[in-house]
Write a protein that holds these residues in place. Structure first.
Motif, PDB file in Angstrom:
ATOM      1  N   GLN A   1     -22.689   8.231   2.948  1.00  0.00           N
ATOM      2  CA  GLN A   1     -22.145   8.397   4.273  1.00  0.00           C
ATOM      3  C   GLN A   1     -22.609   9.892   4.802  1.00  0.00           C
ATOM      4  O   GLN A   1     -22.797  10.166   5.903  1.00  0.00           O
ATOM      5  N   ARG A   2     -23.206  10.586   3.905  1.00  0.00           N
ATOM      6  CA  ARG A   2     -24.008  11.739   4.296  1.00  0.00           C
ATOM      7  C   ARG A   2     -25.326  11.482   4.633  1.00  0.00           C
ATOM      8  O   ARG A   2     -25.986  12.457   4.936  1.00  0.00           O
ATOM      9  N   GLY A   3     -25.854  10.158   4.503  1.00  0.00           N
ATOM     10  CA  GLY A   3     -27.055  10.025   4.629  1.00  0.00           C
ATOM     11  C   GLY A   3     -28.277  10.219   3.777  1.00  0.00           C
ATOM     12  O   GLY A   3     -29.420  10.458   3.941  1.00  0.00           O
ATOM     13  N   THR A   4     -27.554  10.192   2.595  1.00  0.00           N
ATOM     14  CA  THR A   4     -28.648  10.486   1.405  1.00  0.00           C
ATOM     15  C   THR A   4     -29.427   9.180   1.216  1.00  0.00           C
ATOM     16  O   THR A   4     -28.967   8.196   1.246  1.00  0.00           O
ATOM     17  N   ASP A   5     -30.842   9.422   0.928  1.00  0.00           N
ATOM     18  CA  ASP A   5     -31.496   8.378   0.263  1.00  0.00           C
ATOM     19  C   ASP A   5     -31.015   7.723  -0.806  1.00  0.00           C
ATOM     20  O   ASP A   5     -31.102   8.517  -1.873  1.00  0.00           O
ATOM     21  N   ILE A   6     -30.618   6.725  -1.224  1.00  0.00           N
ATOM     22  CA  ILE A   6     -30.172   6.029  -2.499  1.00  0.00           C
ATOM     23  C   ILE A   6     -30.914   5.007  -2.951  1.00  0.00           C
ATOM     24  O   ILE A   6     -31.123   4.001  -2.074  1.00  0.00           O
ATOM     25  N   VAL A   7     -31.485   4.887  -4.389  1.00  0.00           N
ATOM     26  CA  VAL A   7     -32.037   3.849  -5.012  1.00  0.00           C
ATOM     27  C   VAL A   7     -31.018   3.284  -5.909  1.00  0.00           C
ATOM     28  O   VAL A   7     -30.493   4.071  -6.799  1.00  0.00           O
ATOM     29  N   ALA A   8     -30.684   2.162  -5.956  1.00  0.00           N
ATOM     30  CA  ALA A   8     -29.664   1.591  -6.667  1.00  0.00           C
ATOM     31  C   ALA A   8     -29.987   0.289  -7.797  1.00  0.00           C
ATOM     32  O   ALA A   8     -30.814  -0.487  -7.324  1.00  0.00           O
ATOM     33  N   ILE A   9     -29.802   0.372  -8.703  1.00  0.00           N
ATOM     34  CA  ILE A   9     -30.074  -0.756  -9.894  1.00  0.00           C
ATOM     35  C   ILE A   9     -28.605  -1.240 -10.124  1.00  0.00           C
ATOM     36  O   ILE A   9     -27.847  -0.425 -10.704  1.00  0.00           O
ATOM     37  N   SER A  10     -28.470  -2.439  -9.651  1.00  0.00           N
ATOM     38  CA  SER A  10     -27.092  -2.971 -10.069  1.00  0.00           C
ATOM     39  C   SER A  10     -27.223  -4.725 -10.285  1.00  0.00           C
ATOM     40  O   SER A  10     -28.421  -5.110 -10.688  1.00  0.00           O
ATOM     41  N   ASP A  11     -26.376  -5.432 -10.151  1.00  0.00           N
ATOM     42  CA  ASP A  11     -26.536  -6.635 -10.725  1.00  0.00           C
ATOM     43  C   ASP A  11     -26.457  -7.771  -9.693  1.00  0.00           C
ATOM     44  O   ASP A  11     -26.223  -9.096  -9.992  1.00  0.00           O
ATOM     45  N   SER A  12     -25.945  -7.349  -8.590  1.00  0.00           N
ATOM     46  CA  SER A  12     -25.898  -8.471  -7.398  1.00  0.00           C
ATOM     47  C   SER A  12     -25.858  -7.757  -6.153  1.00  0.00           C
ATOM     48  O   SER A  12     -25.798  -6.531  -5.878  1.00  0.00           O
ATOM     49  N   THR A  13     -26.293  -8.731  -5.078  1.00  0.00           N
ATOM     50  CA  THR A  13     -26.466  -8.013  -3.788  1.00  0.00           C
ATOM     51  C   THR A  13     -25.069  -7.694  -3.146  1.00  0.00           C
ATOM     52  O   THR A  13     -24.862  -7.262  -2.076  1.00  0.00           O
ATOM     53  N   LEU A  14     -24.140  -8.204  -3.876  1.00  0.00           N
ATOM     54  CA  LEU A  14     -22.639  -8.079  -3.408  1.00  0.00           C
ATOM     55  C   LEU A  14     -21.924  -6.801  -4.297  1.00  0.00           C
ATOM     56  O   LEU A  14     -20.885  -6.609  -4.195  1.00  0.00           O
ATOM     57  N   SER A  15     -22.723  -6.021  -4.893  1.00  0.00           N
ATOM     58  CA  SER A  15     -22.532  -4.904  -5.577  1.00  0.00           C
ATOM     59  C   SER A  15     -21.900  -3.904  -4.678  1.00  0.00           C
ATOM     60  O   SER A  15     -22.260  -3.689  -3.393  1.00  0.00           O
ATOM     61  N   PRO A  16     -20.833  -3.121  -5.080  1.00  0.00           N
ATOM     62  CA  PRO A  16     -20.381  -1.931  -4.175  1.00  0.00           C
ATOM     63  C   PRO A  16     -21.436  -0.875  -3.842  1.00  0.00           C
ATOM     64  O   PRO A  16     -21.243  -0.136  -2.835  1.00  0.00           O
ATOM     65  N   LEU A  17     -22.481  -0.845  -4.570  1.00  0.00           N
ATOM     66  CA  LEU A  17     -23.578   0.091  -4.606  1.00  0.00           C
ATOM     67  C   LEU A  17     -24.461  -0.430  -3.308  1.00  0.00           C
ATOM     68  O   LEU A  17     -25.333   0.327  -2.494  1.00  0.00           O
ATOM     69  N   ALA A  18     -24.550  -1.683  -2.995  1.00  0.00           N
ATOM     70  CA  ALA A  18     -25.693  -2.368  -1.975  1.00  0.00           C
ATOM     71  C   ALA A  18     -25.247  -1.719  -0.470  1.00  0.00           C
ATOM     72  O   ALA A  18     -26.358  -1.701   0.140  1.00  0.00           O
ATOM     73  N   LYS A  19     -24.345  -1.603   0.015  1.00  0.00           N
ATOM     74  CA  LYS A  19     -24.033  -1.040   1.276  1.00  0.00           C
ATOM     75  C   LYS A  19     -24.549   0.053   1.588  1.00  0.00           C
ATOM     76  O   LYS A  19     -25.094   0.411   2.687  1.00  0.00           O
TER      77      LYS A  19
END
Length: 290
Positions: free
Chosen positions: A220-238
């Protein structure tokens, strides 16, 4: 309400599932997650076998397909089958061979357990190689290389992945901050992330609440985020600028970190390649002990 024209290819189907996911029932959300995390299993197994693995009645899968505009589950499944047939030469044969090998294995000894895990890890690593986009790898490596500070976030079984990243990135001379859950300070430390910093977050089912909350607040603050998760529906994906959805197979007791660890190492090797400062005699600066 059924669609007049349901998605006719796998990519459009996944896009529609993403768009509708938040408004789905809990059961349909579970089906959505399973479909996106296990596309090859969906392609090769019957609806009854898929339903049993997911712990949901087969009729729910049929109704799910109909809610997307298909006549039944087989019509939806055909998209997964076409994807698998064109994903990589010989891949379907490898999947079937793996299923046969695992189901026929009579050995239930300690060495047998090791062998089962190794065979499954080989399959996960091959799928990782087939699925990860090289443009995503390049973008993530650029973000990590250019960041003033790399903030690393992972808890529970994700913790070893960020511990490895902290070690190697620090030895490459990158400034890193591990958002450690100890002391309950991770959320407060994350609020120090600057505009030229990057957050690398790792989380798998069942997602650690603090990790999800920190990613959401940083996003929400506009930070660039690289995420490693298990699904494109992960809560990190958004919130992720780059999301690596690492394929994962359920094991009888534990889930392997072989694929996410391999991906993490690939990222730091790509960063190391970028810190070389001499094209003629490249040398990677490192932090050494005194």
């Amino acid at each position: 309400m059924a669609l007049v024209t349901p998605p006719q290819n796998y990519e459009d189907l996944i896009r529609l599932i993403h768009d509708r996911h938040d408004g789905m029932s809990k059961t349909y959300q579970r089906i959505s997650v399973y479909l996106t995390q296990n596309p090859n299993d969906v392609a090769v197994h019957s609806v009854n076998a898929i339903a049993e693995r997911c712990g949901i009645h087969a009729s729910s899968f049929v109704r799910f397909a109909q809610s997307l505009g298909y006549k039944g589950f087989k019509e939806l499944q055909a998209l997964f089958q076409r994807r698998l047939a064109t994903a990589a030469p010989g891949f379907e044969a490898r999947v079937k061979a793996l299923e046969t090998e695992l189901s026929a294995a009579p050995e239930r000894s300690e060495k047998g357990f090791l062998r089962d895990l190794v065979v499954r890890d080989i399959a996960s690593l091959q799928l990782l190689l087939d699925e990860i986009d090289d443009r995503d790898l390049a973008t993530a490596a650029d973000l990590l290389f250019k960041a003033e500070v790399v903030y690393l976030l992972g808890q529970l079984r994700s913790a070893p992945v960020v511990d490895l990243l902290r070690y190697v990135l620090t030895m490459l001379g990158k400034r890193c901050v591990l958002l450690d859950a100890g002391g309950g300070l991770a959320t407060h430390m994350a609020r120090s992330i600057g505009k030229r910093d990057v957050l690398l977050a790792v989380s798998f089912r069942f997602y650690a609440n603090e990790v999800v909350n920190i990613v959401e607040e940083a996003g929400q603050r506009g930070t660039d985020i690289v995420a490693i998760s298990d699904s494109t529906l992960s809560p990190l994906a958004k919130w992720a600028r780059v999301l690596f959805a690492v394929p994962e197979h359920d094991y009888s007791f534990s889930r392997s970190l072989a694929a996410p660890m391999c991906l993490a190492q690939a990222l730091v090797v790509a960063v190391a390649a970028r810190v070389q400062d001499d094209d003629q005699a490249p040398r990677i600066p490192t932090v050494t002990g005194t």
